[in-house]
Design a protein around this motif. Structure first.
Motif, mmCIF file in Angstrom:
data_model
loop_
_atom_site.group_PDB
_atom_site.id
_atom_site.type_symbol
_atom_site.label_atom_id
_atom_site.label_comp_id
_atom_site.label_asym_id
_atom_site.label_seq_id
_atom_site.Cartn_x
_atom_site.Cartn_y
_atom_site.Cartn_z
ATOM 1 N N LEU A 228 0.828 -1.208 0.000
ATOM 2 C CA LEU A 228 0.000 0.000 0.000
ATOM 3 C C LEU A 228 0.862 1.257 0.000
ATOM 4 C CD1 LEU A 228 -2.831 1.309 0.294
ATOM 5 C CD2 LEU A 228 -2.544 1.085 2.780
ATOM 6 N N ASN A 229 0.528 2.197 -0.886
ATOM 7 C CA ASN A 229 1.185 3.504 -0.948
ATOM 8 C C ASN A 229 0.123 4.589 -1.054
ATOM 9 O OD1 ASN A 229 4.397 3.255 -1.576
ATOM 10 N ND2 ASN A 229 3.281 1.488 -2.395
ATOM 11 N N ILE A 230 0.335 5.696 -0.343
ATOM 12 C CA ILE A 230 -0.557 6.850 -0.433
ATOM 13 C C ILE A 230 0.260 8.060 -0.844
ATOM 14 C CG2 ILE A 230 -2.113 8.387 0.835
ATOM 15 C CD1 ILE A 230 -2.860 6.071 2.612
ATOM 16 N N GLN A 231 -0.165 8.718 -1.917
ATOM 17 C CA GLN A 231 0.522 9.901 -2.415
ATOM 18 C C GLN A 231 -0.260 11.140 -1.974
ATOM 19 O OE1 GLN A 231 -0.462 7.332 -4.779
ATOM 20 N NE2 GLN A 231 1.456 6.309 -4.273
ATOM 21 N N LEU A 232 0.430 12.074 -1.337
ATOM 22 C CA LEU A 232 -0.190 13.290 -0.820
ATOM 23 C C LEU A 232 0.366 14.502 -1.556
ATOM 24 C CD1 LEU A 232 0.135 12.371 2.961
ATOM 25 C CD2 LEU A 232 -1.955 12.255 1.595
ATOM 26 N N LYS A 233 -0.538 15.380 -1.983
ATOM 27 C CA LYS A 233 -0.135 16.592 -2.685
ATOM 28 C C LYS A 233 -0.800 17.806 -2.049
ATOM 29 C CE LYS A 233 0.478 14.412 -7.224
ATOM 30 N NZ LYS A 233 0.072 14.437 -8.657
ATOM 31 N N SER A 234 -0.140 18.943 -2.171
ATOM 32 C CA SER A 234 -0.715 20.203 -1.701
ATOM 33 C C SER A 234 -1.650 20.757 -2.761
ATOM 34 C CB SER A 234 0.395 21.219 -1.402
ATOM 35 O OG SER A 234 -0.169 22.499 -1.177
ATOM 36 N N ARG A 235 -2.841 21.158 -2.332
ATOM 37 C CA ARG A 235 -3.790 21.747 -3.283
ATOM 38 C C ARG A 235 -3.276 23.077 -3.829
ATOM 39 N NH1 ARG A 235 -8.790 19.158 -2.759
ATOM 40 N NH2 ARG A 235 -9.059 17.977 -0.815
ATOM 41 N N PHE A 236 -2.403 23.720 -3.069
ATOM 42 C CA PHE A 236 -1.935 25.061 -3.455
ATOM 43 C C PHE A 236 -0.434 25.088 -3.718
ATOM 44 C CE2 PHE A 236 -5.412 25.311 -0.334
ATOM 45 C CZ PHE A 236 -6.416 25.789 -1.164
ATOM 46 N N ASP A 237 0.148 23.910 -3.922
ATOM 47 C CA ASP A 237 1.579 23.803 -4.216
ATOM 48 C C ASP A 237 2.439 24.458 -3.139
ATOM 49 O OD1 ASP A 237 1.160 22.423 -6.616
ATOM 50 O OD2 ASP A 237 0.848 24.295 -7.708
ATOM 51 N N LEU A 238 2.059 24.261 -1.865
ATOM 52 C CA LEU A 238 2.812 24.853 -0.766
ATOM 53 C C LEU A 238 3.989 23.980 -0.340
ATOM 54 C CD1 LEU A 238 -0.150 26.185 1.425
ATOM 55 C CD2 LEU A 238 1.237 27.437 -0.255
ATOM 56 N N PHE A 239 3.974 22.728 -0.728
ATOM 57 C CA PHE A 239 5.086 21.844 -0.379
ATOM 58 C C PHE A 239 5.174 20.753 -1.438
ATOM 59 C CE2 PHE A 239 1.309 20.575 1.969
ATOM 60 C CZ PHE A 239 1.144 19.248 1.568
ATOM 61 N N GLU A 240 6.311 20.075 -1.427
ATOM 62 C CA GLU A 240 6.535 19.013 -2.395
ATOM 63 C C GLU A 240 5.624 17.814 -2.085
ATOM 64 O OE1 GLU A 240 8.535 18.892 -5.095
ATOM 65 O OE2 GLU A 240 8.891 21.041 -4.741
ATOM 66 N N PRO A 241 5.184 17.095 -3.109
ATOM 67 C CA PRO A 241 4.388 15.886 -2.861
ATOM 68 C C PRO A 241 5.150 14.902 -1.991
ATOM 69 C CG PRO A 241 4.330 16.493 -5.174
ATOM 70 C CD PRO A 241 5.370 17.375 -4.537
ATOM 71 N N MET A 242 4.416 14.151 -1.199
ATOM 72 C CA MET A 242 5.037 13.156 -0.328
ATOM 73 C C MET A 242 4.322 11.829 -0.510
ATOM 74 S SD MET A 242 3.625 14.236 3.478
ATOM 75 C CE MET A 242 4.042 15.979 3.282
ATOM 76 N N THR A 243 5.039 10.755 -0.222
ATOM 77 C CA THR A 243 4.477 9.406 -0.341
ATOM 78 C C THR A 243 4.639 8.667 0.971
ATOM 79 O OG1 THR A 243 4.936 9.275 -2.719
ATOM 80 C CG2 THR A 243 4.625 7.199 -1.550
#
Length: 288
Positions: A228-243
């Motif tokens: 299982l992997n979950i990819q998290l992104k900022s809606r406003f590009d405030l930080f780099e995506p994380m997994t």
């Protein structure tokens, strides 16, 4: 054998009149059935691993239900399966085949989940004269496995419905505090006596926040969340995506979601960013 299903034996202590350990093995521990045809029947094997003791083993099947927390309840499923033989006596080193056949009729809409239980019965086959030399402990073994009756074309449909932040569990911590106090002198003109003491106090603190993941299986077949992997992104590009990978998602990775069920998992991960600012996607390798 399904590698992601948990295979285990439950050891029960029984007080009887001799020492002994008559272990057995039971396989396979997970199996899928079809409603008709050759896969509507399967053979399981019991092996008596003891070189000295006879054992008695009973095989039962129960309907399996699971709530959102993963807690299971078992229901009587008499008539759904034919088990032959349901009880067996095995000599030392002997193997026995047990045939289990589905006889519950058509399964058209949704997979049915069951628990198969093979348990050693507390039967002592030794003669009375061989059991008169004192007390002891004997172990009995119990295996729990999974059976699924799968309708044609059944597929899992796993969705990650929500991610929430929940407060951490309360933690009781001991704190050493130094206290200084004065004891007046009995002599009116004398200086007071200064005493320093260390006092141990218990302090309740809130532990790190956790993530609550809510999954739903909208399909008609169970699935285990492998890799299982979950990819998290900022809606406003405030930080780099994380997994968040399998090592971060311990407690959810490798867990089973039955058909039509929801499962929630608490993960000891604190992101440090407001969840309202996040969007997510996830991936996993389904294991059946």
């Amino acid at each position: 054998m399904n590698p992601a299903e948990k295979k285990y034996s439950v050891i029960t202590l029984l007080l009887i009149m001799h020492w002994g350990l008559a272990a057995f093995t039971f396989s396979p521990i997970s199996q899928e059935f079809s409603e008709e045809g050759k896969n509507s029947s399967h053979v399981f094997t019991i092996n008596n691993d003891s070189l000295t003791d006879r054992i008695a083993v009973k095989v039962s099947v129960f309907r399996r239900n699971m709530n959102e927390k993963g807690e299971e309840t078992l229901e009587d499923s008499s008539g759904d399966f034919l088990i032959y033989p349901a009880q067996s006596i095995l000599n030392p080193g002997e193997s026995r085949s047990v045939r289990i056949k589905w006889q519950g009729g058509a399964v058209r809409k949704q997979e049915k989940a069951y628990r198969i239980i093979a348990e050693q019965l507390p039967v002592d086959f030794r003669q009375e004269e061989n059991r008169s030399n004192g007390g002891g402990i004997r172990f009995t073994f119990r295996y729990e496995g999974s059976l699924y009756v799968v309708p044609p074309g059944a597929e899992a449909d796993i969705k990650l419905l929500s991610i929430e932040s929940v407060p951490g569990e309360k933690i009781i911590r001991e704190v050493v505090r130094t206290v200084t106090r004065e004891i007046p002198s009995e002599d009116p003109e004398g200086a007071p006596q200064i005493i320093t003491e260390e006092i141990v106090e218990q302090v309740e603190e809130e532990g790190p926040s956790r993530l609550k993941l809510l999954f739903e299986n909208a399909g008609n077949r169970h699935a285990i969340l492998g890799n299982l992997n979950i990819q998290l992104k900022s809606r406003f590009d405030l930080f780099e995506p994380m997994t968040l990978g399998p090592e971060d998602l311990e407690g959810a990775n490798g867990e089973n979601i039955l058909a039509g069920n929801r499962r929630s998992f608490l993960i000891p991960v604190s992101l440090g960013v407001p969840l309202e600012e996040l969007s997510w996607s996830f991936s996993f390798k389904p294991v059946y």
